[in-house]
Structure formats: structure tokens, C-alpha cells
Enzyme design. Structure first.
Site, PDB file in Angstrom:
ATOM      1  N   LYS A  36       0.839  -1.197   0.000  1.00  0.00           N
ATOM      2  CA  LYS A  36       0.000   0.000   0.000  1.00  0.00           C
ATOM      3  C   LYS A  36       0.881   1.257   0.000  1.00  0.00           C
ATOM      4  O   LYS A  36       2.080   1.187   0.243  1.00  0.00           O
ATOM      5  CB  LYS A  36      -0.917   0.005   1.228  1.00  0.00           C
ATOM      6  CG  LYS A  36      -0.179   0.079   2.558  1.00  0.00           C
ATOM      7  CD  LYS A  36      -1.131   0.090   3.725  1.00  0.00           C
ATOM      8  CE  LYS A  36      -0.348   0.203   5.039  1.00  0.00           C
ATOM      9  NZ  LYS A  36      -1.235   0.329   6.202  1.00  0.00           N
ATOM     10  N   TYR A 258      16.048  30.954   6.721  1.00  0.00           N
ATOM     11  CA  TYR A 258      14.873  31.717   7.121  1.00  0.00           C
ATOM     12  C   TYR A 258      14.832  31.936   8.628  1.00  0.00           C
ATOM     13  O   TYR A 258      15.108  31.030   9.420  1.00  0.00           O
ATOM     14  CB  TYR A 258      13.592  30.993   6.696  1.00  0.00           C
ATOM     15  CG  TYR A 258      13.313  31.061   5.214  1.00  0.00           C
ATOM     16  CD1 TYR A 258      12.975  32.258   4.601  1.00  0.00           C
ATOM     17  CD2 TYR A 258      13.363  29.920   4.425  1.00  0.00           C
ATOM     18  CE1 TYR A 258      12.702  32.332   3.243  1.00  0.00           C
ATOM     19  CE2 TYR A 258      13.088  29.972   3.065  1.00  0.00           C
ATOM     20  CZ  TYR A 258      12.768  31.181   2.486  1.00  0.00           C
ATOM     21  OH  TYR A 258      12.500  31.247   1.141  1.00  0.00           O
TER      22      TYR A 258
END
EC number: 5.1.1.1
Length: 362
Positions: A36, A258
Site C-alpha cells: 500500500k 529563514y
């Protein structure tokens, strides 16, 4: 200069090795290989193709995942762990040899009233303690009686459960109680049983039953928080790499990235890696998260951006633009990186985006 962006290198030989390791741990059980979520980020069709001569059954979470495997040439039975959502999916499943999980009365009622072109194999989902989907052990007898009356269901049906805490050694009694509840609800009433996820395969041999259901261990990752795959004989199937695209001198007291979240305490050299959350590398990876460059561990510094991450190479660092950076894989376990980030390795490998280049190395 030979810099490149992020690359996910997948070893199908490692996947095969890990499959055989699961078989080694449960030699009498058949194997339901879980592919999956794009085989936990490793490529569902490629992984299923690599295991098609060894797996007895493949398991997916979504109907569309099963369709993709069939369209790609996978002929083994495929189990829909979440079952079907409507009559069209149920009828398609019967035509294409998808096995279905039944976990709610609405599905059962739909199965009772929907004509099918071929008989279908059903797995009854027992809720042994996860409390998400599934019938309680007390409901099992009545549900099994209804299933036995459906002529288009292959008899006898099968049963499965999913452990909530098998990856927590200190909660062993919880899983032992779940095993007992499941066995009491199904003993002598079903054809095949499947209880064990990867943690169950490794830690609860008494629950291996007819089928085991390895998922994360197929990809070389352990479900246990205090281990990594290599500790238990697994091989990492993914090497996630990128490269340095800049190396720059950096002064003490100057920030990087940042918001200036990291300020260098000394003169140093900063390496810039061509990877970021746009590739699936976690934005929340804190300063100190390790990467490997030329076999040397160096720490992440500054905030991970969409396209770049920065590392402190140290004042004596001699790394150069173009040098390859291992973000996780052989030599730097995804489990270790996940611990730094505050998540689990499952999330790291499944969240990669479409931007990295994918290579199958064997």
C-alpha cells in the site's frame, strides 16, 4: 562540478532479502506482502513485480492501488484491506480476483444484495483493540453466520486483525490479550487467519497463524522505536540522496536560512544541499539532524526550505560542490533521522514527492 538534485535509489534485491527474512521468522506461514501507499514510497508495481514469484498474496489499502497492480501485470490475489466502498468496486473485485475485507455492516449488506460475476474471497476484520474499523469479537459469530449464507462468497471465509501496540515491547500484555480475543472469536470458524503486521512477525511468533502481513519490514525499516532495520537482519531498500550545490565560508555570529533560527558559534563552512520539503525532506528537521557526506556525519543547521537545506561542514571541512549527500539509507538509518525529526521512518519514506528522480539499482 557534477551536482544533482534529490534521488531515491531503490534496491529491489534488498526488498527480496527482507521478504525472505520475514519468511525465515515465520517459516510455516504464507506471506501477504503489503504494498500500500506506493509500497511505502518504494514503487508498488516495481516491488510487487520483484516479489511476484515469492508472495502468496499482495495487500493494499485502496481499490485504485489494486487496479494499478492488475494493470501492471500482477496476477496474484490482491487483498483490499479497507474493503470496497460501493457496488461497482465490489463487482470489479470479483471479476479481477481481488479479495475483500469486510469491516462494517454496510459492506456486509451490500455484499448480500449485489450479484457478482464470480465468487469472491472474504476476510472478516476483527477489532482486537485498535478500535478503528472491524467487528468486535462478540459480533463475530453473527457476522460469520450471515457470510456463510451468501452463496457468492467462497466458504469458509478468512479472518484478520491489526495490532494496535505490537511495536511497544513494554505493552506486550496488550497484544497478548488481542491475540486471545481474536483466537476465541474465530477458532474453528474460518479458513485462514492473519494477525501479524511487521511488529507481530518479529515479536509474537505465537500469532504467526496461516498468513503473516509484513509491511514496513519489507523496506528494511523496523517498527520498533529503539532499533533500526540492520539490528534485526534487514537491509534498507531506499537510499535517499542529493548533492552539495554550494559551499561557502561563514563567519561566527552570522545566521543561516529563514528567520535566522541558527547562528554559528564559530567561523565555519556551510554546505547547501539540493533538497527540501518540495522533495519530501521534512521541513521540521531540526538543527543537528545528521546527513552523510563522503562517509562523514555533518549536522543540519538552519531551516529546511522548499528547495534547499544547509549543513555545518566545520572550519576544516573539505567537502566540495557536487559531493553526494546521503539523507537516509545505508549507513544512516531512516529510523535515526526520524527520531531527530520527531516522527517515524514510515512517514519519511512515504512522503517523498514526485520531484526526486527514482532509480532502481538492481
Amino acid at each position: 562540478m557534477d551536482a544533482h538534485g534529490a534521488i531515491a535509489r531503490i534496491s529491489l534485491a534488498a526488498v527480496q532479502h527482507n521478504f525472505r527474512r520475514a519468511k525465515q521468522l515465520a517459516p510455516t506461514a504464507k506471506v501477504m506482502a503489503v504494498v500500500k501507499a506506493n509500497a511505502y514510497g518504494h514503487g508498488d508495481l516495481s516491488v510487487a513485480t520483484a516479489l511476484k514469484n515469492e508472495a502468496d498474496l499482495f495487500a493494499v489499502a485502496r481499490f485504485e492501488e489494486a487496479q494499478k497492480l492488475r494493470a501492471g501485470g500482477i496476477t496474484q490475489p490482491i487483498l483490499l484491506l479497507s474493503g470496497f466502498l460501493n457496488a461497482d468496486q465490489l463487482q470489479y473485485s470479483a471479476r479481477h480476483n481481488f479479495q475483500v475485507c469486510i469491516h462494517q455492516t454496510e459492506q456486509l449488506a451490500l455484499l448480500e444484495r449485489t450479484p457478482l460475476a464470480a465468487p469472491i474471497t472474504v476476510w472478516l476484520k476483527i477489532d482486537s483493540g485498535m478500535h478503528r474499523i472491524g467487528f468486535t469479537p462478540e459480533q463475530a459469530e453473527a457476522i460469520l453466520a450471515r457470510l456463510s449464507a451468501i452463496k457468492q462468497v467462497i466458504q469458509p471465509v478468512n479472518a484478520l486483525t491489526h495490532f494496535a501496540r505490537a511495536d511497544e515491547p513494554e505493552q506486550r500484555a496488550v497484544t497478548e490479550a488481542a491475540i486471545t480475543r481474536f483466537k476465541q472469536a474465530t477458532a474453528g470458524k474460518v479458513k485462514h487467519s492473519a494477525l501479524c503486521n511487521s511488529a507481530g512477525v518479529m515479536a509474537f511468533p505465537e500469532a504467526h497463524a496461516d498468513f503473516i502481513r509484513p509491511g514496513i519490514m519489507l523496506y528494511g525499516i523496523t517498527p520498533f522505536s529503539d532499533q533500526q532495520g540492520t539490528d534485526v537482519g534487514l537491509r534498507p531498500a531506499m537510499n535517499f540522496t542529493s548533492s552539495l550545490i554550494a559551499v561557502r565560508e561563514h563567519k561566527a555570529g552570522e545566521p543561516v536560512g529563514y528567520a535566522g533560527s541558527w547562528v554559528s558559534p564559530r567561523d565555519t563552512r556551510i554546505g547547501v544541499i539540493a533538497v527540501g520539503y518540495g522533495d519530501g525532506y521534512p521541513r521540521m528537521a531540526p538543527a543537528g539532524t545528521p546527513v552523510l557526506i563522503n562517509g562523514r556525519r555533518v549536522p543540519l543547521v538552519g531551516r529546511v526550505a522548499m528547495d534547499m537545506a544547509t549543513v555545518d561542514l566545520g572550519p576544516e571541512g573539505n567537502e566540495q560542490v557536487g559531493d553526494e549527500v546521503l539523507l537516509w539509507g545505508e549507513g544512516l538509518a531512516a529510523e535515526e533521522v526520524a527520531r531527530h525529526v520527531g516522527t517515524i521512518a514510515y512517514e519519511l519514506v512515504t512522503r517523498l514527492t514526485a520531484r526526486p528522480r527514482w532509480e532502481y539499482v538492481d
